[in-house]
Design a protein around this motif. Structure first.
Motif, PDB file in Angstrom:
ATOM      1  N   SER A  54      69.485 -33.439 -23.785  1.00  0.00           N
ATOM      2  CA  SER A  54      68.912 -32.823 -22.521  1.00  0.00           C
ATOM      3  C   SER A  54      68.735 -31.484 -22.781  1.00  0.00           C
ATOM      4  O   SER A  54      69.782 -30.680 -22.858  1.00  0.00           O
ATOM      5  CB  SER A  54      69.151 -33.317 -21.318  1.00  0.00           C
ATOM      6  N   LEU A  55      67.552 -30.584 -22.814  1.00  0.00           N
ATOM      7  CA  LEU A  55      67.491 -29.341 -23.235  1.00  0.00           C
ATOM      8  C   LEU A  55      66.963 -28.903 -21.635  1.00  0.00           C
ATOM      9  O   LEU A  55      66.148 -29.156 -21.090  1.00  0.00           O
ATOM     10  CB  LEU A  55      66.425 -28.976 -24.196  1.00  0.00           C
ATOM     11  N   GLU A  56      68.127 -27.840 -21.289  1.00  0.00           N
ATOM     12  CA  GLU A  56      67.456 -27.543 -19.600  1.00  0.00           C
ATOM     13  C   GLU A  56      66.924 -26.175 -19.535  1.00  0.00           C
ATOM     14  O   GLU A  56      65.788 -26.288 -18.825  1.00  0.00           O
ATOM     15  CB  GLU A  56      69.122 -27.395 -19.111  1.00  0.00           C
ATOM     16  N   CYS A  57      67.340 -25.452 -20.661  1.00  0.00           N
ATOM     17  CA  CYS A  57      66.561 -23.990 -20.303  1.00  0.00           C
ATOM     18  C   CYS A  57      66.474 -23.329 -21.620  1.00  0.00           C
ATOM     19  O   CYS A  57      67.693 -23.263 -22.420  1.00  0.00           O
ATOM     20  CB  CYS A  57      67.344 -23.332 -19.245  1.00  0.00           C
ATOM     21  N   HIS A  85      70.517 -23.641 -23.175  1.00  0.00           N
ATOM     22  CA  HIS A  85      71.219 -24.267 -22.295  1.00  0.00           C
ATOM     23  C   HIS A  85      71.062 -25.949 -22.507  1.00  0.00           C
ATOM     24  O   HIS A  85      69.892 -26.388 -22.199  1.00  0.00           O
ATOM     25  CB  HIS A  85      71.160 -23.894 -20.726  1.00  0.00           C
ATOM     26  N   TRP A  87      72.560 -29.852 -22.206  1.00  0.00           N
ATOM     27  CA  TRP A  87      73.238 -30.752 -21.190  1.00  0.00           C
ATOM     28  C   TRP A  87      73.074 -32.276 -21.915  1.00  0.00           C
ATOM     29  O   TRP A  87      72.116 -32.763 -22.374  1.00  0.00           O
ATOM     30  CB  TRP A  87      72.494 -30.817 -19.886  1.00  0.00           C
TER      31      TRP A  87
ATOM     32  N   ILE B 225      64.560 -38.093 -19.894  1.00  0.00           N
ATOM     33  CA  ILE B 225      65.534 -37.154 -20.351  1.00  0.00           C
ATOM     34  C   ILE B 225      65.069 -36.117 -21.213  1.00  0.00           C
ATOM     35  O   ILE B 225      65.624 -35.193 -21.380  1.00  0.00           O
ATOM     36  CB  ILE B 225      66.595 -38.038 -20.978  1.00  0.00           C
ATOM     37  N   ARG B 364      65.620 -21.515 -13.962  1.00  0.00           N
ATOM     38  CA  ARG B 364      65.017 -22.590 -14.666  1.00  0.00           C
ATOM     39  C   ARG B 364      64.407 -23.790 -13.468  1.00  0.00           C
ATOM     40  O   ARG B 364      65.241 -24.181 -12.459  1.00  0.00           O
ATOM     41  CB  ARG B 364      66.169 -23.479 -15.178  1.00  0.00           C
TER      42      ARG B 364
END
Lengths: 176, 402
Positions: A54-57, A85, A87, B225, B364
């Motif tokens: 998962s790419l958060e930001c 960031h 995850w 996801i 974010r």
């Protein structure tokens, strides 16, 4: 958090990709070479033990001091810093990737710096990269649809650059 | 659609050809939850493509944050997810505290859980009520707002504001709760719990509601996801993740000692499923109904957490502690922290050069990622299902556009 062992595995898998790291920071980070970014991301998602699925930001930090007096005192050279960031929903761990870009390609003001897009790795990168392009002015090569997302399409300039000048007028609306 | 050839001359509709048409929806549309514009490419009733246009509420809050001290930015976080402003305040406060390595008092910790969970109930009530509106039923909206009003009254009493609180702040909270507040909060919970049954009758088990939501807009686990979805949207697809349990130590530490079960379907069962309505037969994991149901479960979960927080807060004898000074210097460095807000995982990234004013702040947005999956969910659905799908994502445009 992953110790130095993780860094060794990453270096073995993508030789020459890691060019710096800070494992003692509150959020430990790894700096990678811009041209190796996609390779590293693909490895982190698919092959690494932690599977960062998962790419958060995505953040662009503009390291530039417009005030000449203050600029003489700073310890860094002007540059753009990209921060990713990540995850993992599998191991519930986070990872911070950083990479450095010039503020302008070839030091020509207005020429956006290039960075390979990671849309092929995480599809969420589509909108996140559009946002970074829109607000910080980074040209993501290989992005399927790179256009402004939050600002109007005819907006000029990149608001999150430190030397951004607020327009005085936009379609007859006063800016100040 | 390709016309089906049929020999029966009495059936005429198979000969009708439809043309592709672009339909504009929004930005001022009652079911787009704010100013969201969708351009639909349709063929008759079928939607083949959806292109969302966002940014109508863009204020560049991140740029504003580069000109204020960290605590002064708190009111701007209010205006992101204005339906859960307490949770936004908390997210930013914890991010700054993480960089400062500051720990709040035990009393402030329980106060934060209490307030944040109460706001989660209020946020989910809006999500639920507005979802009913999207699907054409007005009553649940009134029922939801009736109870939400009572929560807002409680918040107003605590901090003076009903929507943009700036109550939880860096280093604790701006003020302690007024006398008698806990009793009034408990009275609200006692009255609220039976009301949830009404919501289940009005919506969750309502035959029309189930028809409109079950099996519609199915979001697979992998896609959720891949698109960075979070919160009820992610859990509605069966991903067992809740940052209150799985997040970083500074955030999970807040919930240390609290008992709660993550609202997610595991092995075909929701936690404590004997108490709650059964999953309808037509519902598929990841569809609109499941996303809605996860929110409803979280309302009950939050009621439980608020009760636990009241007991713990009341047992604290020490003072609440003062929040940090308005222009407190922040050590140089950068930190990122995500918290479990009602609508998903909202993260803040703070870069400091050692002065009181951050070098860079980044928000974010959970709804931003949640909305980005919309074009996948709407491919091939009916026009009438578009509001059902958008509503099930429960987005708030203030947070998407920032």
């Amino acid at each position: 958090m992953r110790g130095p062992g993780f860094l060794d595995t990453l270096q073995a898998a993508c030789p020459g990709a890691v060019i710096g790291s800070s494992l003692e920071s509150i959020d430990p980070w790894i700096e990678v070479a811009p041209e190796k970014l996609v390779e590293v991301c693909q490895w982190l998602k698919k092959s690494s033990e932690s599977r960062f699925d998962s790419l958060e930001c995505i953040t662009a930090v503009d390291w530039f001091e417009p005030d000449a007096k203050k600029a003489a005192k700073v310890s860094w050279k002007p540059h753009l810093e990209m921060v990713y960031h990540l995850w993992s929903t599998v191991s519930r761990m986070s990872l911070v990737l950083k990479t450095q870009l010039p503020r302008w390609q070839g030091d020509v003001a207005g020429q956006l710096p290039d960075l390979p897009s990671v849309v092929g790795v995480w599809r969420t990168a589509d909108w996140h990269e559009r946002e970074v392009y829109d607000l910080s002015g980074v040209n993501f090569t290989g992005h399927p649809d790179l256009r402004r997302i939050l600002c109007p399409e005819d907006w000029e300039g990149y608001p999150l650059r430190k030397d951004y000048q607020m327009p005085l007028e936009y379609h007859g609306i006063r800016g100040r | 659609m390709t016309p089906v050839v049929d020999d029966d001359p009495r059936i005429i509709e198979f000969d009708v050809r439809t043309d592709e048409m672009l339909v504009n929806m929004g930005p001022q549309h009652p079911s787009t939850h704010g100013v969201l514009r969708l351009v639909l490419r349709t063929d008759g009733e079928i939607v083949s493509q959806v292109e969302p246009h966002i940014g109508y509420l863009h204020r560049c809050a991140e740029k504003i944050g580069e000109n204020l001290t960290a605590r002064q930015w708190i009111p701007y976080t209010d205006r992101m997810d204005y339906l859960a402003a307490m949770n936004m305040n908390l997210g930013w406060a914890l991010t700054v505290e993480k960089l400062m390595r500051h720990q709040v008092s035990e009393k402030a910790r329980h106060l934060r859980v209490l307030i944040a969970e109460l706001n989660r109930i209020a946020s989910h009530l809006v999500g639920m009520g507005a979802y009913g509106l999207d699907l054409g039923t007005f009553s649940p909206f009134l029922y939801a707002f009736r109870e939400r009003e009572k929560i807002l009254d409680l918040f107003e009493e605590a901090c003076g504001a009903r929507l943009t609180y700036s109550y939880l702040t860096v280093g604790g909270a701006t003020a302690d709760l007024p006398p008698g507040w806990l009793q009034r909060c408990e009275a609200f919970l006692d009255q609220f719990l039976p009301v949830i049954e009404e919501y289940h009758t009005l919506l969750t088990t309502n035959a029309i509601f189930v028809k409109r939501t079950a099996g519609i807009g199915v979001l697979s686990r992998e896609m959720a996801i891949d698109y960075g979805c979070s919160g009820p949207v992610l859990r509605g697809s069966g991903v067992d993740q809740d940052l209150r349990r799985d997040g970083e130590a500074i955030y999970t530490g807040m919930y240390d000692g609290y008992a709660f079960e993550v609202a997610v379907q595991k092995h075909g069962r929701y936690p404590r499923d004997h108490v709650y309505p059964a999953v309808p037969h037509d519902a598929v994991l990841g569809d609109c109904w499941h996303r809605f149901f996860v929110r409803m479960l979280e309302v009950m979960q939050s009621v439980d957490l608020v009760r636990q927080a009241i007991d713990r807060y009341a047992a604290c004898r020490e003072p609440l502690g003062e929040p940090l000074k308005l222009a407190e210097k922040i050590p140089a460095g950068d930190v990122y922290l995500e918290t479990e807000c009602p609508k998903g995982q909202t993260g803040f990234y703070l870069v400091s050069d050692g002065s009181a004013i951050p070098w860079r702040v980044r928000a974010r947005s959970s709804c931003f990622s949640n909305l980005s999956v919309l074009h996948e969910l709407c491919r091939g659905c009916l026009i009438a299902d578009v509001p059902a799908i958008v509503g099930s994502l429960d987005v708030v445009m203030g947070e998407i556009d920032r």
